[in-house]
Design a protein around this motif. Structure first.
Motif, short mmCIF file in Angstrom:
data_model
loop_
_atom_site.label_atom_id
_atom_site.label_comp_id
_atom_site.label_asym_id
_atom_site.label_seq_id
_atom_site.Cartn_x
_atom_site.Cartn_y
_atom_site.Cartn_z
N ALA A 79 -24.35 -51.21 -25.89
CA ALA A 79 -24.15 -49.78 -26.13
C ALA A 79 -24.98 -49.02 -25.10
O ALA A 79 -26.20 -49.16 -25.07
CB ALA A 79 -24.56 -49.41 -27.54
N LEU A 80 -24.32 -48.24 -24.25
CA LEU A 80 -25.01 -47.54 -23.16
C LEU A 80 -24.97 -46.03 -23.39
O LEU A 80 -23.94 -45.46 -23.76
CB LEU A 80 -24.35 -47.87 -21.82
N PHE A 81 -26.12 -45.40 -23.18
CA PHE A 81 -26.25 -43.94 -23.31
C PHE A 81 -26.84 -43.40 -22.01
O PHE A 81 -27.94 -43.81 -21.60
CB PHE A 81 -27.17 -43.59 -24.47
N LEU A 82 -26.11 -42.50 -21.37
CA LEU A 82 -26.61 -41.85 -20.17
C LEU A 82 -27.39 -40.61 -20.59
O LEU A 82 -26.83 -39.70 -21.23
CB LEU A 82 -25.45 -41.48 -19.23
N ILE A 83 -28.68 -40.59 -20.30
CA ILE A 83 -29.58 -39.54 -20.79
C ILE A 83 -29.96 -38.61 -19.65
O ILE A 83 -30.30 -39.05 -18.54
CB ILE A 83 -30.86 -40.16 -21.40
N GLU A 84 -29.90 -37.29 -19.91
CA GLU A 84 -30.38 -36.30 -18.94
C GLU A 84 -31.23 -35.28 -19.69
O GLU A 84 -30.76 -34.64 -20.63
CB GLU A 84 -29.20 -35.61 -18.25
N LYS A 85 -32.50 -35.25 -19.33
CA LYS A 85 -33.45 -34.35 -19.98
C LYS A 85 -33.47 -34.56 -21.50
O LYS A 85 -33.37 -33.63 -22.29
CB LYS A 85 -33.14 -32.90 -19.65
N ASP A 86 -33.57 -35.84 -21.89
CA ASP A 86 -33.66 -36.24 -23.30
C ASP A 86 -32.43 -35.89 -24.13
O ASP A 86 -32.49 -35.84 -25.36
CB ASP A 86 -34.92 -35.65 -23.96
N ARG A 87 -31.30 -35.67 -23.45
CA ARG A 87 -30.05 -35.43 -24.16
C ARG A 87 -29.01 -36.42 -23.67
O ARG A 87 -28.95 -36.75 -22.48
CB ARG A 87 -29.53 -34.00 -23.93
N CYS A 88 -28.16 -36.89 -24.59
CA CYS A 88 -27.12 -37.85 -24.22
C CYS A 88 -25.96 -37.09 -23.58
O CYS A 88 -25.31 -36.26 -24.23
CB CYS A 88 -26.65 -38.62 -25.45
N MET A 89 -25.69 -37.42 -22.30
CA MET A 89 -24.61 -36.75 -21.58
C MET A 89 -23.33 -37.57 -21.60
O MET A 89 -22.23 -37.03 -21.47
CB MET A 89 -25.03 -36.50 -20.13
N LYS A 90 -23.48 -38.91 -21.78
CA LYS A 90 -22.30 -39.77 -21.77
C LYS A 90 -22.63 -41.09 -22.47
O LYS A 90 -23.77 -41.55 -22.40
CB LYS A 90 -21.85 -40.03 -20.33
N GLN A 91 -21.64 -41.68 -23.12
CA GLN A 91 -21.84 -42.97 -23.76
C GLN A 91 -20.56 -43.80 -23.63
O GLN A 91 -19.47 -43.25 -23.50
CB GLN A 91 -22.23 -42.80 -25.23
N ASN A 92 -20.72 -45.12 -23.65
CA ASN A 92 -19.55 -45.99 -23.46
C ASN A 92 -18.91 -46.35 -24.80
O ASN A 92 -19.33 -45.90 -25.87
CB ASN A 92 -19.94 -47.23 -22.65
N LYS A 93 -17.88 -47.21 -24.74
CA LYS A 93 -17.13 -47.58 -25.94
C LYS A 93 -18.02 -48.28 -26.97
O LYS A 93 -17.93 -48.03 -28.17
CB LYS A 93 -15.96 -48.49 -25.57
N SER A 94 -18.87 -49.19 -26.48
CA SER A 94 -19.75 -49.92 -27.41
C SER A 94 -20.69 -48.98 -28.14
O SER A 94 -21.00 -49.19 -29.31
CB SER A 94 -20.55 -50.97 -26.64
N ALA A 95 -21.15 -47.93 -27.43
CA ALA A 95 -22.04 -46.96 -28.07
C ALA A 95 -21.31 -46.18 -29.15
O ALA A 95 -21.85 -45.91 -30.23
CB ALA A 95 -22.61 -46.01 -27.01
N LEU A 96 -20.03 -45.82 -28.88
CA LEU A 96 -19.24 -45.09 -29.87
C LEU A 96 -19.00 -45.96 -31.10
O LEU A 96 -19.05 -45.49 -32.24
CB LEU A 96 -17.91 -44.65 -29.26
N GLU A 97 -18.72 -47.26 -30.87
CA GLU A 97 -18.52 -48.18 -31.99
C GLU A 97 -19.80 -48.35 -32.80
O GLU A 97 -19.76 -48.43 -34.03
CB GLU A 97 -18.04 -49.53 -31.46
N LEU A 98 -20.92 -48.41 -32.10
CA LEU A 98 -22.20 -48.56 -32.79
C LEU A 98 -22.47 -47.35 -33.68
O LEU A 98 -22.94 -47.51 -34.82
CB LEU A 98 -23.33 -48.70 -31.75
N GLU A 99 -22.14 -46.16 -33.20
CA GLU A 99 -22.38 -44.94 -33.98
C GLU A 99 -21.49 -44.86 -35.22
O GLU A 99 -21.82 -44.16 -36.18
CB GLU A 99 -22.16 -43.71 -33.10
N GLN A 100 -20.36 -45.59 -35.20
CA GLN A 100 -19.48 -45.59 -36.37
C GLN A 100 -20.08 -46.36 -37.55
O GLN A 100 -19.77 -46.07 -38.70
CB GLN A 100 -18.13 -46.21 -36.00
N HIS A 101 -20.94 -47.33 -37.24
CA HIS A 101 -21.49 -48.20 -38.29
C HIS A 101 -22.98 -47.98 -38.55
O HIS A 101 -23.48 -48.40 -39.59
CB HIS A 101 -21.26 -49.66 -37.92
N PHE A 102 -23.70 -47.37 -37.62
CA PHE A 102 -25.14 -47.20 -37.76
C PHE A 102 -25.55 -45.74 -37.52
O PHE A 102 -24.89 -45.01 -36.79
CB PHE A 102 -25.88 -48.09 -36.74
#
Length: 339
Positions: A16-39
């Motif tokens: 799960a990958l999160f692209l962070i800019e100034k402590d804010r998530c600007m972009k995330q990949n498919k695995s990150a979106l799936e992770l957020e669905q369950h956790f």
């Protein structure tokens, strides 16, 4: 073209990958979106951990300071715990990389449940249990000294003082005999306290005589018939092996006495494949192991397991409601283990 390849690699990554800019998530990949669905993902807390402001046990440095988890952690692979929507906790590994002065990449992946950090948390829980057990033992000993020995000594003191002023009474010899019997009883109490703290038979005679003495005492005090079948010669083993076997037996029998509602127990001691094997079996109420482990009483079982594992041994617990319980302890003897 190269940029599209990198974007595809980012999207299809198993982590799960999160692209962070100034402590804010600007972009995330498919695995990150799936992770957020369950956790439940609390990104700010995870970033605090990633940036060294805490650890998996303490979300802020103020609480964390230099705890044992934080001391074993770095940004390339740090432990985090995420909670499912149903409240179950699972362990993950995080990685944090600074891409430039403004952007960074956070990676989260699932890790094996029995890795070193989880064992560290279990050990932390065990240490708390052991410390509490020591306090309980001290409290029980203090209570025994105060309510038992101290009261007996005080009563004897009063009786001997009375004799000083009543030496000519007809029942003088009878009172003296009673005082003598009370002293014998008091001496037995002191001896029993000493045995509870550390059985002399274990040091002087060895494991089998110590077990026989322990089980005889349980028979006398509880009325439960305990069958002991030693299938090993009466010889000495390493101190740690004898002590762990004795204490696990003590805990197992007491659990059966307290909770199993039985009038008979079977204890065997044998040697198989260079291992000393202790088995304690009853046909009592039994219990659900998972349910017990989720509550504080499961810490006694955890303590037995940790004792066994401390010398590369193994403890098995088999129990079903209405079918009884069997506890099997296997400890390696080894050539170095024989006295």
């Amino acid at each position: 073209m190269e940029k599209k390849g990198l974007e595809l690699l980012f999207e299809e990554a198993s982590d799960a990958l999160f692209l962070i800019e100034k402590d804010r998530c600007m972009k995330q990949n498919k695995s990150a979106l799936e992770l957020e669905q369950h956790f439940s993902i609390h990104l700010n807390k995870i970033l605090d951990i990633a940036q060294g402001k805490g650890c998996m046990l303490h979300s802020t440095m103020e609480n964390c300071l230099d705890c044992e988890v934080k001391a074993d952690w770095d940004q390339r692979a740090f432990p985090i715990v995420l909670e499912t929507t149903s409240g179950k906790q699972e362990q993950f590994s995080g990685s944090y990389s600074q891409l430039d002065s403004n952007k960074s990449l956070l990676s989260i992946r699932r890790v094996a449940t029995e890795d070193r950090l989880q064992q560290m948390i279990q050990n932390k829980r065990l240490i708390e249990y052991v410390n509490q057990a020591h306090e309980n033992e001290r409290r029980a000993l203090s209570q025994e000294l105060h309510d038992g020995l101290a009261q007996s000594i005080y009563s004897l003191m009063l009786e001997t003082r009375q004799l000083k002023w009543n030496t000519q009474t007809n029942d003088f010899n009878e009172k003296l005999q009673r005082i003598d019997e009370d002293f014998v009883s008091l001496l037995n109490e002191v001896k029993q306290l000493a045995v509870d703290l550390r059985p002399a038979a274990l040091d002087d005679l060895g494991l089998i005589p110590a077990i026989e003495a322990l089980l005889y005492r349980y028979r006398e005090t509880t009325g439960i018939e305990i069958h002991f079948i030693p299938v090993v010669p009466n010889r000495r083993f390493a101190d740690s092996l004898e002590t762990i076997t004795y204490r696990v037996l003590q805990e197992s029998v007491m659990n059966s006495v307290k909770y199993a509602d039985v009038d008979e127990l079977w204890v065997t001691l044998s040697e198989r494949e260079n291992h000393l094997v202790l088995t304690v079996r009853d046909h009592g109420k039994g219990f659900d192991l998972q349910t017990v482990n989720e509550h504080s009483q499961g810490l006694g079982l955890l303590h037995m397991q940790e004792r066994a594992e401390s010398i590369n041994g193994h403890l098995e617990i088999h129990s079903e409601k209405g079918e009884g319980t069997t506890i099997i302890l296997r400890l390696p003897i080894g050539l170095e283990g024989i006295k």
